[in-house]
Structure formats: structure tokens, C-alpha cells
Scaffold this motif. Structure first.
Motif, short mmCIF file in Angstrom:
data_model
loop_
_atom_site.label_atom_id
_atom_site.label_comp_id
_atom_site.label_asym_id
_atom_site.label_seq_id
_atom_site.Cartn_x
_atom_site.Cartn_y
_atom_site.Cartn_z
N VAL A 101 -2.86 6.80 -10.37
CA VAL A 101 -1.96 7.55 -9.50
C VAL A 101 -1.91 9.02 -9.90
N GLU A 102 -1.67 9.27 -11.17
CA GLU A 102 -1.43 10.63 -11.65
C GLU A 102 -2.72 11.33 -12.03
N ALA A 103 -3.53 10.69 -12.86
CA ALA A 103 -4.73 11.36 -13.37
C ALA A 103 -5.76 11.59 -12.27
N LEU A 104 -5.98 10.58 -11.41
CA LEU A 104 -7.01 10.71 -10.37
C LEU A 104 -6.51 11.43 -9.13
N ASN A 105 -5.26 11.21 -8.76
CA ASN A 105 -4.76 11.72 -7.48
C ASN A 105 -3.75 12.86 -7.61
N GLY A 106 -3.31 13.15 -8.81
CA GLY A 106 -2.37 14.25 -8.98
C GLY A 106 -0.99 13.97 -8.44
N VAL A 107 -0.65 12.70 -8.27
CA VAL A 107 0.66 12.31 -7.77
C VAL A 107 1.52 11.90 -8.96
N PRO A 108 2.70 12.46 -9.13
CA PRO A 108 3.53 12.08 -10.28
C PRO A 108 3.84 10.58 -10.28
N PHE A 109 3.69 9.96 -11.43
CA PHE A 109 3.98 8.53 -11.56
C PHE A 109 5.45 8.39 -11.96
N THR A 110 6.31 8.67 -11.00
CA THR A 110 7.75 8.62 -11.25
C THR A 110 8.39 7.57 -10.36
N ARG A 111 9.35 6.84 -10.92
CA ARG A 111 10.08 5.78 -10.21
C ARG A 111 9.11 4.87 -9.44
N PRO A 112 8.06 4.34 -10.11
CA PRO A 112 7.04 3.57 -9.39
C PRO A 112 7.60 2.31 -8.73
N LEU A 113 8.54 1.64 -9.38
CA LEU A 113 9.06 0.40 -8.80
C LEU A 113 9.88 0.70 -7.54
N THR A 114 10.72 1.71 -7.61
CA THR A 114 11.52 2.08 -6.44
C THR A 114 10.62 2.51 -5.29
N HIS A 115 9.62 3.32 -5.59
CA HIS A 115 8.72 3.79 -4.54
C HIS A 115 7.95 2.61 -3.92
N THR A 116 7.51 1.68 -4.73
CA THR A 116 6.77 0.53 -4.21
C THR A 116 7.66 -0.32 -3.33
#
Length: 308
Positions: A101-116
């Protein structure tokens, strides 16, 4: 009855060369093709190609990260795939791992469970009605598994020891009638144990030490046997993390050997409530030499071959 799926891409073949094998899959007992997404190919283009080649196959993602596409785009894509296939479309999403998510796409890996969870809820509202794609969740721990069955159409799990599967599902009051319980297995069909273990260590030494998998296995009986690998990975010693995985751990999660050995290992996952088994077939010396032998390999390793 457990159904069978095959993960794309296939070993040793560029995507355009998949067609003759994909066309045969229903006659080999496979009713669906699946993709994941991290690096390499995207998840949806191979599924669209497979639907054009063999419309009898269902299409599944196992899984795409919820953070790297908006839910509306995910819903549009799944609905479009459903127009191409006469089989079911199972849209599998998950929190993924920071490296994807973060390294390849530059999207912050924050609150992953809530976002999912928010993504699944939006998808369920968007994809409704007869024949609509089903929404499943890549899940391992009790909280996400329970959500997958409560609000989604089921769960897909991987890197689970066969002896732990029922305990993992029971924590979420699963399996449940009418919901999917899908198990993804990694298969390296070769009697060359050194080759299989070398490739299995490279794969498992990285993935099993990612944050979600680390937390998952920390709750299970084999946690002490993974501790040394996890410690070395945390210290930045990726080669040491691979080497520290016990042989029998690698063998249990990266299935290899002669066909009869692999059949027996796969059969251990044919447990009550499991609706689908998805096979990821890794490259082997034999398949590199002759990738079009894959249909014979699939026939040999799949327990109780049957037509679908």
C-alpha cells in the motif's frame, strides 16, 4: 461440496500464453480463476482475459488492497467483469500490508481496518441484486473474520496451518451457511525438495513476517517456532529470517513433493464449511522446462478430480 479455483498468473507463461490452459480448466474440475495484487500484474486484467477465453469460469480477487482504489472504481470494475462471465464474480478486498500500500503506491497505511470495513460496506451497497458480484474479505484474525461473515459474503484466508483452520474460524463463529469460506494454498509441485524449500523460504520469510501475518500467527500454537525468524526480520536481516524458518513450517505452508504427497496435504484443508480451495502454483524446474504440462500437474495433485 468444495469448489476449486486456480490463481493467475500461471508459472512459466506470459499472460497471452495462458489461453489454452485457461480454456481447459472447467474440464479439470476448476470452476474459477483468481488473482492477487501486490507487485507485478494488476488483479483485473488477467481476469478479463480469462473471461474472454473461458466464460464458464467464475472470477475472483484474493485479494486487492482496499486502500489503492476507491470503492466506486472497485464496484464498477467488478460489475463490468460480471458482464463478461457466466460464473460468479467474487470481489475479495483486504487491508494488505504496508509494503504494497505505502511503499509501492504511496498511500499512507493508516487505519487499515477501518478503511477496509468502510470499503466493504460501500461495495455491499453498490453491488446488490441477483447476479451481482459478491464481496469477500481477506481476513485472518477474529475481528476481521467476524466482520467478513457479518457484513460481507464471507472470507478468504491464507498461510494458515491445516491443524489451526477450525480454531481460526471458530473465533469468528464460522463457517456460516450461505457464506464463502475460501482457503488459498501455495503449491510447488516438484519432488525437488531443495528447490521447493528455497523458493518457499524466500516467499514465506518475507510475507509471514509482515505486520498482519505476524500478529495472526502470534495467537496460534506455532508462534514460538516463528519467533526467531520474526526477530531477524525486525532487525533487517531478511536472509536470516528465511533461514530461521524450520523446514517443517516451510513444508506445511508451501506444499511440495510428488503428486500423491501434495494431494494428501491439500486434502487436510477439505474441512467442514470450506467452500473453495484456491491453488497458487509456484514455478518448478519441471514447469519451467514445459509450462504446458500444467494441466496434467493439476489433474495429478487435485484430490478427487471431477468435472464442474
Amino acid at each position: 461440496m468444495t469448489r476449486w479455483g486456480l490463481n493467475l498468473p500461471l508459472p512459466g507463461l506470459p499472460l497471452p500464453a495462458h489461453r489454452p490452459i485457461v480454456e481447459q480448466l472447467p474440464d479439470l474440475g476448476f470452476d474459477s480463476v483468481w488473482t492477487g495484487e501486490g507487485g507485478g500484474q494488476d488483479a483485473f486484467t488477467p481476469l478479463a482475459a480469462a473471461a474472454a477465453w473461458q466464460p464458464r469460469l467464475g472470477l475472483g480477487t484474493g485479494v486487492v488492497p482496499a486502500a489503492t482504489r476507491g470503492p466506486a472504481v472497485l464496484a464498477q470494475t467488478a460489475a463490468t467483469l460480471a458482464e463478461l462471465s457466466s460464473g460468479p464474480v467474487l470481489l475479495g478486498v483486504g487491508s494488505s500490508v504496508p509494503a504494497h500500500v505505502e511503499a509501492l503506491n504511496g498511500v499512507p497505511f493508516t487505519r487499515p481496518l477501518t478503511h477496509t470495513k468502510d470499503t466493504v460496506r460501500t461495495l455491499k451497497r453498490s453491488l446488490s441484486g441477483d447476479g451481482a458480484p459478491r464481496v469477500i474479505l481477506g481476513a485472518l484474525r477474529a475481528q476481521m473474520l467476524r466482520f467478513a461473515y457479518d457484513e460481507g459474503d464471507g472470507a478468504i484466508v491464507n498461510l494458515v496451518f491445516a491443524q489451526d483452520l477450525q480454531e481460526v474460524l471458530a473465533r469468528a463463529d464460522a463457517p456460516r451457511p450461505g457464506k464463502e469460506t475460501i482457503v488459498k494454498l501455495f503449491v510447488c509441485p516438484t519432488p525437488d525438495r531443495d528447490h521447493a524449500r528455497a523458493h518457499g523460504r524466500a516467499f514465506l520469510g518475507w510475507l509471514i513476517n509482515q505486520r498482519p501475518y505476524h500478529a495472526f500467527h502470534a495467537e496460534l500454537p506455532n508462534a514460538p517456532r516463528l519467533a526467531k525468524s520474526q526477530q531477524r526480520f525486525a532487525q533487517g536481516d531478511t536472509l536470516g529470517a528465511r533461514a530461521a524458518l524450520p523446514d517443517d513450517v516451510v513444508d506445511a505452508l508451501w506444499l511440495s513433493g510428488h503428486p500423491e504427497e501434495i494431494r494428501e496435504q491439500i486434502a487436510r484443508y477439505l474441512q467442514p464449511g470450506v467452500t473453495r480451495i484456491v491453488l497458487y502454483v509456484a514455478p518448478t524446474p519441471e514447469l519451467i522446462r514445459n509450462p504446458y504440462a500444467l494441466p496434467d500437474v493439476l489433474h495429478a495433485i487435485r484430490p478427487e478430480p471431477a468435472r464442474v
